[in-house]
Design a protein around this motif. Structure first.
Motif, PDB file in Angstrom:
ATOM      1  N   SER A  95      36.475  23.115  52.776  1.00  0.00           N
ATOM      2  CA  SER A  95      36.226  21.547  53.320  1.00  0.00           C
ATOM      3  C   SER A  95      36.902  21.639  54.607  1.00  0.00           C
ATOM      4  CB  SER A  95      36.879  20.521  52.426  1.00  0.00           C
ATOM      5  OG  SER A  95      38.305  20.667  52.349  1.00  0.00           O
ATOM      6  N   GLY A  96      38.051  22.108  54.829  1.00  0.00           N
ATOM      7  CA  GLY A  96      38.521  22.457  56.308  1.00  0.00           C
ATOM      8  C   GLY A  96      37.617  23.126  57.195  1.00  0.00           C
ATOM      9  N   ILE A  97      37.181  24.000  56.745  1.00  0.00           N
ATOM     10  CA  ILE A  97      36.150  24.669  57.718  1.00  0.00           C
ATOM     11  C   ILE A  97      34.880  23.883  58.154  1.00  0.00           C
ATOM     12  CG2 ILE A  97      34.150  26.593  57.949  1.00  0.00           C
ATOM     13  CD1 ILE A  97      36.353  28.219  56.141  1.00  0.00           C
ATOM     14  N   ILE A  98      34.335  23.115  57.045  1.00  0.00           N
ATOM     15  CA  ILE A  98      33.138  22.252  57.528  1.00  0.00           C
ATOM     16  C   ILE A  98      33.859  20.985  58.327  1.00  0.00           C
ATOM     17  CG2 ILE A  98      31.750  20.567  56.367  1.00  0.00           C
ATOM     18  CD1 ILE A  98      30.957  23.431  55.586  1.00  0.00           C
ATOM     19  N   ASN A  99      35.059  20.364  58.031  1.00  0.00           N
ATOM     20  CA  ASN A  99      35.373  19.356  59.014  1.00  0.00           C
ATOM     21  C   ASN A  99      35.549  19.717  60.373  1.00  0.00           C
ATOM     22  OD1 ASN A  99      35.454  17.265  57.085  1.00  0.00           O
ATOM     23  ND2 ASN A  99      37.676  17.905  56.416  1.00  0.00           N
ATOM     24  N   LYS A 100      35.957  21.231  60.682  1.00  0.00           N
ATOM     25  CA  LYS A 100      36.265  21.876  62.086  1.00  0.00           C
ATOM     26  C   LYS A 100      34.781  22.016  62.725  1.00  0.00           C
ATOM     27  CE  LYS A 100      40.582  24.014  61.281  1.00  0.00           C
ATOM     28  NZ  LYS A 100      41.411  25.117  61.000  1.00  0.00           N
ATOM     29  N   LEU A 101      33.974  22.380  61.743  1.00  0.00           N
ATOM     30  CA  LEU A 101      32.576  22.485  62.333  1.00  0.00           C
ATOM     31  C   LEU A 101      31.935  21.289  62.772  1.00  0.00           C
ATOM     32  CD1 LEU A 101      31.095  25.427  60.106  1.00  0.00           C
ATOM     33  CD2 LEU A 101      31.712  25.414  62.261  1.00  0.00           C
ATOM     34  N   HIS A 102      32.171  20.119  61.882  1.00  0.00           N
ATOM     35  CA  HIS A 102      31.637  18.811  62.264  1.00  0.00           C
ATOM     36  C   HIS A 102      32.205  18.337  63.591  1.00  0.00           C
ATOM     37  CE1 HIS A 102      31.336  14.408  62.284  1.00  0.00           C
ATOM     38  NE2 HIS A 102      30.310  14.560  61.594  1.00  0.00           N
ATOM     39  N   ALA A 103      33.608  18.678  63.767  1.00  0.00           N
ATOM     40  CA  ALA A 103      34.131  18.218  64.909  1.00  0.00           C
ATOM     41  C   ALA A 103      33.567  18.926  66.155  1.00  0.00           C
ATOM     42  CB  ALA A 103      35.611  18.389  64.774  1.00  0.00           C
ATOM     43  N   ARG A 104      33.172  20.186  65.866  1.00  0.00           N
ATOM     44  CA  ARG A 104      32.838  20.949  67.130  1.00  0.00           C
ATOM     45  C   ARG A 104      31.442  20.444  67.398  1.00  0.00           C
ATOM     46  NH1 ARG A 104      32.518  27.078  65.765  1.00  0.00           N
ATOM     47  NH2 ARG A 104      31.143  27.054  67.644  1.00  0.00           N
ATOM     48  N   MET A 105      30.818  20.285  66.590  1.00  0.00           N
ATOM     49  CA  MET A 105      29.207  20.030  66.686  1.00  0.00           C
ATOM     50  C   MET A 105      28.969  18.706  66.945  1.00  0.00           C
ATOM     51  SD  MET A 105      26.021  20.492  64.076  1.00  0.00           S
ATOM     52  CE  MET A 105      25.820  22.032  63.811  1.00  0.00           C
ATOM     53  N   VAL A 106      29.787  17.450  66.543  1.00  0.00           N
ATOM     54  CA  VAL A 106      29.257  16.161  66.632  1.00  0.00           C
ATOM     55  C   VAL A 106      30.624  15.326  67.533  1.00  0.00           C
ATOM     56  CG1 VAL A 106      28.955  14.112  65.440  1.00  0.00           C
ATOM     57  CG2 VAL A 106      27.971  16.293  64.640  1.00  0.00           C
TER      58      VAL A 106
END
Length: 84
Positions: free
Chosen positions: A55-66
């Motif tokens: 979930s931490g990886i997904i949250n970081k990816l979301h921050a990077r992408m959006v």
């Protein structure tokens, strides 16, 4: 041949990236998603491991992408000198 070039560049241009920039960005997301999938799979079998990693990886990816996406000038405008 122009149509073939368009299918490779249309989407990257729509997000203000070159083909190479988009390939690098998408590839880095893919590697992170594989890591998240690995952690989630291990967690499914061994619930005491990687409790918050996927979930931490997904949250970081979301921050990077959006959330924190750096919006560049449109590709056509890059490199042009803008007078003030």
């Amino acid at each position: 041949m122009s149509g073939l070039k368009n299918i490779f560049t249309e989407h990257p241009n729509s997000v203000n990236e070159t083909y190479t920039e988009h390939m690098y960005m998408s590839g880095s997301f893919a590697i992170s998603l594989f890591a998240a999938a690995f952690c989630a799979t291990v967690h499914a079998i061994l619930p005491f491991m990687f409790e918050k990693t996927a979930s931490g990886i997904i949250n970081k990816l979301h921050a990077r992408m959006v959330t924190n996406r750096v919006v560049k000038a449109p590709f056509e405008e890059r490199g042009k000198v803008v007078s003030s």
